[in-house]
Design a protein around this motif. Sequence first.
Motif, PDB file in Angstrom:
ATOM      1  N   ASP A  11       0.839  -1.214   0.000  1.00 44.20           N
ATOM      2  CA  ASP A  11       0.000   0.000   0.000  1.00 44.20           C
ATOM      3  C   ASP A  11       0.867   1.253   0.000  1.00 44.20           C
ATOM      4  OD1 ASP A  11      -2.335   1.514   0.076  1.00 44.20           O
ATOM      5  OD2 ASP A  11      -2.358   1.556   2.262  1.00 44.20           O
ATOM      6  N   PRO A  12       1.453   1.657  -1.099  1.00 42.21           N
ATOM      7  CA  PRO A  12       1.432   0.994  -2.407  1.00 42.21           C
ATOM      8  C   PRO A  12       2.735   0.210  -2.649  1.00 42.21           C
ATOM      9  CG  PRO A  12       2.256   3.215  -2.664  1.00 42.21           C
ATOM     10  CD  PRO A  12       2.075   2.992  -1.183  1.00 42.21           C
ATOM     11  N   MET A  13       2.799  -0.429  -3.810  1.00 44.13           N
ATOM     12  CA  MET A  13       4.010  -1.121  -4.280  1.00 44.13           C
ATOM     13  C   MET A  13       5.190  -0.141  -4.274  1.00 44.13           C
ATOM     14  SD  MET A  13       4.968  -3.849  -6.073  1.00 44.13           S
ATOM     15  CE  MET A  13       5.756  -4.561  -7.456  1.00 44.13           C
ATOM     16  N   THR A  14       6.307  -0.546  -3.659  1.00 46.74           N
ATOM     17  CA  THR A  14       7.516   0.299  -3.672  1.00 46.74           C
ATOM     18  C   THR A  14       8.589  -0.377  -4.531  1.00 46.74           C
ATOM     19  OG1 THR A  14       8.551  -0.834  -1.823  1.00 46.74           O
ATOM     20  CG2 THR A  14       7.062   1.000  -1.273  1.00 46.74           C
ATOM     21  N   ASN A  15       9.703   0.335  -4.728  1.00 47.87           N
ATOM     22  CA  ASN A  15      10.836  -0.285  -5.441  1.00 47.87           C
ATOM     23  C   ASN A  15      11.369  -1.481  -4.657  1.00 47.87           C
ATOM     24  OD1 ASN A  15      10.718   1.476  -7.568  1.00 47.87           O
ATOM     25  ND2 ASN A  15      12.305   2.855  -6.782  1.00 47.87           N
ATOM     26  N   GLY A  16      11.196  -1.466  -3.329  1.00 42.90           N
ATOM     27  CA  GLY A  16      11.619  -2.603  -2.503  1.00 42.90           C
ATOM     28  C   GLY A  16      10.784  -3.839  -2.817  1.00 42.90           C
ATOM     29  N   HIS A  17       9.456  -3.669  -2.873  1.00 40.26           N
ATOM     30  CA  HIS A  17       8.571  -4.798  -3.231  1.00 40.26           C
ATOM     31  C   HIS A  17       8.892  -5.305  -4.640  1.00 40.26           C
ATOM     32  CE1 HIS A  17       5.471  -2.761  -0.388  1.00 40.26           C
ATOM     33  NE2 HIS A  17       5.957  -3.802   0.243  1.00 40.26           N
ATOM     34  N   LEU A  18       9.097  -4.354  -5.577  1.00 41.57           N
ATOM     35  CA  LEU A  18       9.346  -4.741  -6.972  1.00 41.57           C
ATOM     36  C   LEU A  18      10.657  -5.522  -7.078  1.00 41.57           C
ATOM     37  CD1 LEU A  18       8.496  -4.645  -9.928  1.00 41.57           C
ATOM     38  CD2 LEU A  18       9.586  -2.399 -10.129  1.00 41.57           C
ATOM     39  N   ASP A  19      11.663  -5.082  -6.323  1.00 42.59           N
ATOM     40  CA  ASP A  19      12.956  -5.758  -6.268  1.00 42.59           C
ATOM     41  C   ASP A  19      12.754  -7.232  -5.882  1.00 42.59           C
ATOM     42  OD1 ASP A  19      15.548  -6.522  -5.626  1.00 42.59           O
ATOM     43  OD2 ASP A  19      15.845  -5.034  -4.056  1.00 42.59           O
ATOM     44  N   ILE A  20      11.976  -7.463  -4.830  1.00 40.53           N
ATOM     45  CA  ILE A  20      11.758  -8.832  -4.354  1.00 40.53           C
ATOM     46  C   ILE A  20      10.925  -9.627  -5.364  1.00 40.53           C
ATOM     47  CG2 ILE A  20      10.765 -10.243  -2.480  1.00 40.53           C
ATOM     48  CD1 ILE A  20      13.326  -8.562  -1.757  1.00 40.53           C
ATOM     49  N   LEU A  21       9.937  -8.983  -5.959  1.00 40.48           N
ATOM     50  CA  LEU A  21       9.102  -9.673  -6.956  1.00 40.48           C
ATOM     51  C   LEU A  21       9.956 -10.110  -8.150  1.00 40.48           C
ATOM     52  CD1 LEU A  21       6.263 -10.527  -7.825  1.00 40.48           C
ATOM     53  CD2 LEU A  21       5.882  -8.209  -8.681  1.00 40.48           C
ATOM     54  N   LEU A  22      10.860  -9.244  -8.601  1.00 39.32           N
ATOM     55  CA  LEU A  22      11.734  -9.586  -9.732  1.00 39.32           C
ATOM     56  C   LEU A  22      12.646 -10.754  -9.365  1.00 39.32           C
ATOM     57  CD1 LEU A  22      12.670  -5.969 -10.895  1.00 39.32           C
ATOM     58  CD2 LEU A  22      11.205  -7.590 -12.117  1.00 39.32           C
ATOM     59  N   THR A 132      10.205   1.938   2.878  1.00 40.77           N
ATOM     60  CA  THR A 132       8.993   1.316   3.415  1.00 40.77           C
ATOM     61  C   THR A 132       7.787   2.046   2.831  1.00 40.77           C
ATOM     62  OG1 THR A 132       8.588   2.747   5.340  1.00 40.77           O
ATOM     63  CG2 THR A 132      10.159   0.948   5.646  1.00 40.77           C
ATOM     64  N   ALA A 133       6.702   1.313   2.639  1.00 41.03           N
ATOM     65  CA  ALA A 133       5.484   1.910   2.075  1.00 41.03           C
ATOM     66  C   ALA A 133       4.922   2.966   3.030  1.00 41.03           C
ATOM     67  CB  ALA A 133       4.454   0.812   1.796  1.00 41.03           C
ATOM     68  N   THR A 134       5.086   2.741   4.324  1.00 38.04           N
ATOM     69  CA  THR A 134       4.588   3.713   5.318  1.00 38.04           C
ATOM     70  C   THR A 134       5.267   5.074   5.128  1.00 38.04           C
ATOM     71  OG1 THR A 134       4.258   1.893   6.857  1.00 38.04           O
ATOM     72  CG2 THR A 134       4.280   4.104   7.803  1.00 38.04           C
ATOM     73  N   LEU A 135       6.601   5.067   5.000  1.00 38.84           N
ATOM     74  CA  LEU A 135       7.323   6.335   4.813  1.00 38.84           C
ATOM     75  C   LEU A 135       6.988   6.960   3.465  1.00 38.84           C
ATOM     76  CD1 LEU A 135      10.795   5.606   6.461  1.00 38.84           C
ATOM     77  CD2 LEU A 135       9.029   7.199   7.222  1.00 38.84           C
ATOM     78  N   VAL A 136       6.832   6.120   2.438  1.00 36.93           N
ATOM     79  CA  VAL A 136       6.455   6.635   1.113  1.00 36.93           C
ATOM     80  C   VAL A 136       5.124   7.379   1.212  1.00 36.93           C
ATOM     81  CG1 VAL A 136       5.586   5.909  -1.164  1.00 36.93           C
ATOM     82  CG2 VAL A 136       7.762   5.018  -0.319  1.00 36.93           C
ATOM     83  N   ARG A 137       4.150   6.798   1.918  1.00 33.92           N
ATOM     84  CA  ARG A 137       2.827   7.449   2.062  1.00 33.92           C
ATOM     85  C   ARG A 137       2.972   8.770   2.817  1.00 33.92           C
ATOM     86  NH1 ARG A 137       1.149   2.225   3.596  1.00 33.92           N
ATOM     87  NH2 ARG A 137       0.975   2.888   5.765  1.00 33.92           N
ATOM     88  N   GLN A 138       3.783   8.761   3.880  1.00 37.82           N
ATOM     89  CA  GLN A 138       3.941   9.985   4.681  1.00 37.82           C
ATOM     90  C   GLN A 138       4.639  11.081   3.889  1.00 37.82           C
ATOM     91  OE1 GLN A 138       5.906   8.875   8.333  1.00 37.82           O
ATOM     92  NE2 GLN A 138       4.109   7.789   9.127  1.00 37.82           N
ATOM     93  N   ASP A 145       9.095  14.390  -2.697  1.00 38.99           N
ATOM     94  CA  ASP A 145       9.372  13.683  -3.950  1.00 38.99           C
ATOM     95  C   ASP A 145       9.705  12.219  -3.644  1.00 38.99           C
ATOM     96  OD1 ASP A 145      10.211  12.758  -6.380  1.00 38.99           O
ATOM     97  OD2 ASP A 145      11.990  14.050  -6.518  1.00 38.99           O
ATOM     98  N   VAL A 146       8.848  11.310  -4.078  1.00 37.27           N
ATOM     99  CA  VAL A 146       9.094   9.882  -3.798  1.00 37.27           C
ATOM    100  C   VAL A 146       9.528   9.123  -5.057  1.00 37.27           C
ATOM    101  CG1 VAL A 146       7.600   9.710  -1.754  1.00 37.27           C
ATOM    102  CG2 VAL A 146       6.612   9.356  -4.038  1.00 37.27           C
ATOM    103  N   SER A 147       9.956   9.873  -6.082  1.00 33.81           N
ATOM    104  CA  SER A 147      10.260   9.219  -7.362  1.00 33.81           C
ATOM    105  C   SER A 147      11.415   8.213  -7.263  1.00 33.81           C
ATOM    106  CB  SER A 147      10.552  10.266  -8.443  1.00 33.81           C
ATOM    107  OG  SER A 147      11.592  11.108  -8.024  1.00 33.81           O
ATOM    108  N   ALA A 148      12.282   8.364  -6.243  1.00 31.56           N
ATOM    109  CA  ALA A 148      13.393   7.413  -6.107  1.00 31.56           C
ATOM    110  C   ALA A 148      12.943   6.124  -5.415  1.00 31.56           C
ATOM    111  CB  ALA A 148      14.521   8.041  -5.299  1.00 31.56           C
ATOM    112  N   PHE A 149      11.732   6.125  -4.878  1.00 31.16           N
ATOM    113  CA  PHE A 149      11.315   5.008  -4.017  1.00 31.16           C
ATOM    114  C   PHE A 149      10.230   4.119  -4.614  1.00 31.16           C
ATOM    115  CE2 PHE A 149      12.155   8.652  -0.921  1.00 31.16           C
ATOM    116  CZ  PHE A 149      13.505   8.358  -0.822  1.00 31.16           C
ATOM    117  N   VAL A 150       9.529   4.611  -5.635  1.00 30.16           N
ATOM    118  CA  VAL A 150       8.404   3.829  -6.180  1.00 30.16           C
ATOM    119  C   VAL A 150       8.479   3.741  -7.705  1.00 30.16           C
ATOM    120  CG1 VAL A 150       6.833   4.394  -4.268  1.00 30.16           C
ATOM    121  CG2 VAL A 150       6.873   5.863  -6.288  1.00 30.16           C
TER     122      VAL A 150
END
Length: 161
Positions: A11-22, A132-138, A145-150
């Motif tokens: 909530d939502p997908m981050t680059n961290g989640h995408l990294d693990i999915l890949l 973390t998705a929590t920090l991205v939301r905050q 600017d969260v462009s480096a994280f998602v």
Amino acid sequence: MPIAFFPGSFDPMTNGHLDILLQALNVADRIVVGIGIQHSKKPLFSFEERSALIIASLAQRLPGEENRVSVVAFSNLAVDAARENSATLLIRGLRDGSDLDYEMQMAGMNGQMAEDIQTVFLPASPLNRPITATLVRQIAAMGGDVSAFVPGPVLAALQKR
Ligand code: ADP
């Protein structure tokens, strides 16, 4: 190759989640991403939005591979949801030592509850480790600017909000 279940909130997908999915696509033939639904928590994005963002993010990064990934909602035990989806692997991402301590406990208890489900830990790449998705939301809520994280599709969805 087996089917893997990858549970989380996304909530939502981050680059961290995408990294693990890949990375998970290298160890399993198909990945079922399980979005955990907790009725006590109000998410920023609905299940449908989170699900679409996961697939769109993967499609942008690895076009064609999104066919190997499906998204389901679950509100029961991860090992039970994994079984319901014919998965034999349970994917968890590791960011740091504190993740490891907690995840080892969970993997141990899950292993005792379900001997047929194998937990697989995948390490976050160094750049994605702090996300973390929590920090991205905050940060996004405060106009940062969260462009480096998602991934791109998530950035667009956050900006729309
Ligand atoms: P949960 O509350 O179950 O940890 P999350 O949505 O926060 O749900 O995370 C889902 C999965 O993605 C977990 O396995 C978590 O370790 C992993 N994950 C989240 N953020 C990162 C990151 N920055 N790097 C690597 N893995 C991550």
